[in-house]
Design an enzyme around this catalytic site. Structure first.
Site, PDB file in Angstrom:
ATOM      1  N   SER A  40      12.409  18.321 -73.157  1.00 41.74           N
ATOM      2  CA  SER A  40      12.615  19.742 -73.457  1.00 41.74           C
ATOM      3  C   SER A  40      12.272  20.681 -72.305  1.00 41.74           C
ATOM      4  CB  SER A  40      11.770  20.139 -74.671  1.00 41.74           C
ATOM      5  OG  SER A  40      10.397  19.881 -74.419  1.00 41.74           O
ATOM      6  N   ASP A 335       6.326  29.065 -76.756  1.00 37.61           N
ATOM      7  CA  ASP A 335       5.996  28.579 -78.101  1.00 37.61           C
ATOM      8  C   ASP A 335       4.815  27.616 -77.988  1.00 37.61           C
ATOM      9  OD1 ASP A 335       6.982  26.125 -77.267  1.00 37.61           O
ATOM     10  OD2 ASP A 335       8.743  26.134 -78.584  1.00 37.61           O
ATOM     11  N   HIS A 338       5.817  24.975 -75.090  1.00 35.71           N
ATOM     12  CA  HIS A 338       6.691  25.226 -73.932  1.00 35.71           C
ATOM     13  C   HIS A 338       6.353  26.504 -73.170  1.00 35.71           C
ATOM     14  CE1 HIS A 338       9.052  22.667 -76.745  1.00 35.71           C
ATOM     15  NE2 HIS A 338       9.226  21.987 -75.617  1.00 35.71           N
TER      16      HIS A 338
END
Ligand SMILES: *[C@@H]1O[C@H](CO)[C@@H](O)[C@H](O)[C@H]1NC(C)=O
Ligand SMILES: *[C@@H]1O[C@H](CO)[C@@H](O)[C@H](O)[C@H]1NC(C)=O
Ligand SMILES: *[C@@H]1O[C@H](CO)[C@@H](O)[C@H](O)[C@H]1NC(C)=O
Length: 370
Positions: A40, A335, A338
């Site tokens: 990610s 978040d 991240h």
């Protein structure tokens, strides 16, 4: 030195091609293409249409709130991520798009500029992310997709042109965090050294596979201090009732770096023409923690997520109904797991042009110009 000798070989092979394509040499791009692999931290939307739970997708608000047009794209960020910003530093107007967003028709022109194979939630192990999120794309499958692209290119352009194109391109890899999360969350007895050796061996296998397909220039991003993510601060708070980073995970990422560095050094000695730039994400992030305000950046919130709720903004997910911080550029974390676009920019600039404290043995700018 072996490293230097290898660089000369690489330069010689690539020079022949540069001379042959003068028009291309005038292009502002430092390399013909960037190919991206990993999780990610660099995914640009490969997970969007797969059977994957919301935890490993980012194609809904408030993801993308600072992306052009405020659209959620599948990037795990308020805006752009490190892959986007590194591609931009290399002179690309557009970041390599998600492989799974391409069609049979669009993949052909795009493969000459770069493609992104990264998948949020995935890791080096085939089952990393699978039980937690669903059909994420493990590294082995990402390499399989790339292999298909190389075959297609070889058919269209011939073996010689394909290999000279690939040897000048940059191969960006940012992975390993999810393997580490799952190892750290698994119950029962653990053997950190055995786990880390396995992880580095898998890394070696992947880089070797890419090399065998024609890759020569590798930009590798090591695992950051995962224990300082908002989700892991919350984990410590819940498990131990104390504030701070979750130390066992930080220890794992800290210990993985010298093992990764040694593996790459050995590999570059064994594989003729291989060159690499290893970014030390642990040191990079630690440097920002210790220097939140410099001439180049200013971060006012180093612990809590911007998007989310509860302690450290990590107890409730970042989604449409989540609360949002006012100063996104002042937050290190977007978040629970991240970074914000702001800190990804610092990372990309450091990976591209940083000094030896952060990138070794050369930075990506130097790697591109080899
Ligand atoms: C999607 O994944 C879930 C479990 O991860 C599974 O139960 C379900 O059957 C899958 N759906 C499809 C359409 O494959
Ligand atoms: C957002 O997440 C919260 C909890 O994390 C959940 O209660 C809520 O239903 C979610 N909202 C949407 C729109 O998915
Ligand atoms: C690299 O840059 C950082 C930040 O400016 C500095 O603290 C460090 O000493 C530099 N390292 C080297 C090896 O020049």
């Amino acid at each position: 030195m072996a490293n230097r000798a290898a660089s000369y070989v690489l330069a010689a092979v690539c020079l022949l091609v540069l001379a042959a394509t003068v028009a291309e040499a005038r292009h502002p791009r430092l390399v013909p293409a960037v190919f991206v692999f990993g999780d990610s931290t660099v995914d640009v939307g490969n997970n969007n249409d797969l059977n994957i739970s919301v935890g490993a997708r980012a194609n809904y608000p408030k993801y993308g709130v600072d992306f052009p047009g405020s659209v959620p794209t599948g990037r795990f960020s308020n805006g752009l991520n490190t892959a986007d910003l590194l591609a931009r530093a290399l002179g690309f107007k557009r970041s390599p798009p998600a492989y799974l967003s391409l069609t049979k028709k669009t993949v052909t022109p795009q493969m000459y500029k770069g493609i992104n194979f990264a998948s949020g939630g995935s890791g080096f192990a085939d089952d990393t992310g699978r039980f937690l999120f669903g059909e994420v794309i493990p590294m082995s499958k990402q390499l399989e997709y790339f292999s298909g692209v190389v075959k297609h290119m070889t058919k269209l352009s011939g073996a010689k042109k394909t290999s000279s194109f690939l040897c000048r391109s940059i191969f960006l890899i940012s992975a390993g965090s999810n393997d580490m999360f799952e190892y750290s969350a698994s119950p029962g007895p653990s053997d950190d050294y055995k786990f880390l050796s396995g992880l580095v061996a898998a890394y070696k296998q992947s880089i070797t596979a890419l090399y065998e397909m024609g890759a020569r220039k590798f930009s590798v991003i090591s695992v950051p201090p995962l224990g300082c993510l908002p989700s892991q601060r919350l984990r410590r708070l819940k498990q131990m009732g104390t504030q701070g980073c979750f130390d066992p995970l930080n220890d794992l990422s800290l210990r993985s770096y010298p093992m990764l560095a040694a593996m790459l050094q050995d590999l570059a000695r064994d594989l003729p023409g291989m060159a690499y730039s290893l970014a030390d994400a642990f040191t990079m992030v630690s440097f920002v923690f210790e220097n939140p305000r410099t001439d180049a950046w200013s971060f006012t919130e180093l612990e809590a997520a911007c998007c989310g709720g509860g302690p450290f903004g990590a107890a409730y997910a970042c989604n449409e109904t989540a609360s949002l911080c006012a100063d996104r550029d002042g937050h290190l974390f977007w978040d629970a797991d991240h970074p914000t676009q702001a800190v990804s920019l610092v990372a990309a600039q450091t990976i591209f042009a940083g000094n030896r404290t952060f990138v070794n043995p050369i930075n990506v700018r130097e790697l591109a110009l080899l």
